[in-house]
Enzyme design. Sequence first.
Site, PDB file in Angstrom:
ATOM      1  CB  THR A   9      10.405   5.677 -43.294  1.00  0.00           C
ATOM      2  OG1 THR A   9       9.343   5.082 -42.556  1.00  0.00           O
ATOM      3  CG2 THR A   9      10.598   4.931 -44.612  1.00  0.00           C
ATOM      4  CB  THR A  43       7.080   9.323 -38.864  1.00  0.00           C
ATOM      5  OG1 THR A  43       7.332  10.684 -39.220  1.00  0.00           O
ATOM      6  CG2 THR A  43       5.958   9.271 -37.844  1.00  0.00           C
ATOM      7  CB  CYS A  44       8.070   4.093 -39.713  1.00  0.00           C
ATOM      8  SG  CYS A  44       6.900   4.637 -40.990  1.00  0.00           S
ATOM      9  CB  SER A  45      12.758   4.385 -37.597  1.00  0.00           C
ATOM     10  OG  SER A  45      12.769   3.376 -38.571  1.00  0.00           O
TER      11      SER A  45
END
Length: 172
Positions: free
Chosen positions: A47, A49-51
């Site tokens: 996703t 922000t996560c990546s």
Amino acid sequence: MSIQIGQPLPDVEVAVIEGASEIRRVRTASLFAGHRVVLFAVPGAFTPTCSDRHLPGYVKHFRDFREHGVEVMCLAVNDAYVMQAWAIAQQVPAGLKMLADGNAGFTRALGLEFDGSAYGMGLRARRFALYAEDGVVRQLHVEAPGEFRVSTAESMLQALQARETGAPAAAG
């Protein structure tokens, strides 16, 4: 109710991904026992922000945590194969453990889940970071919905340094 500082982490089975080929089932009690650990959780592998920011910050600062004698683990409510592919895509260094909580058992036991059904994601982990010693929570930083401040690698490093020196941690 979510887990609180001073409480032991729940003992639940998760899949641990280390490297490109190793996936093993482990009880969290044995995973955290006798270790100083920063555990951070993301709503989902791959996703935005996560990546783009969350996991890359911990990859970038992985050695800094190790210099403090702290292990780093990333948790997501994804299956082990997704977490393994994400680790490879993000060039996660050896030693940074990826925890797949496919059925959200650990996340629910922590009380840090959220319903992402409105976004087509189902039950997921809230974005958070915690520091535990020997399986007991010593610091807990849970993000407000839509925020990314207190669970960053930089924020956790500051909190660890403040803990070690006895200085007050930066507000977050």
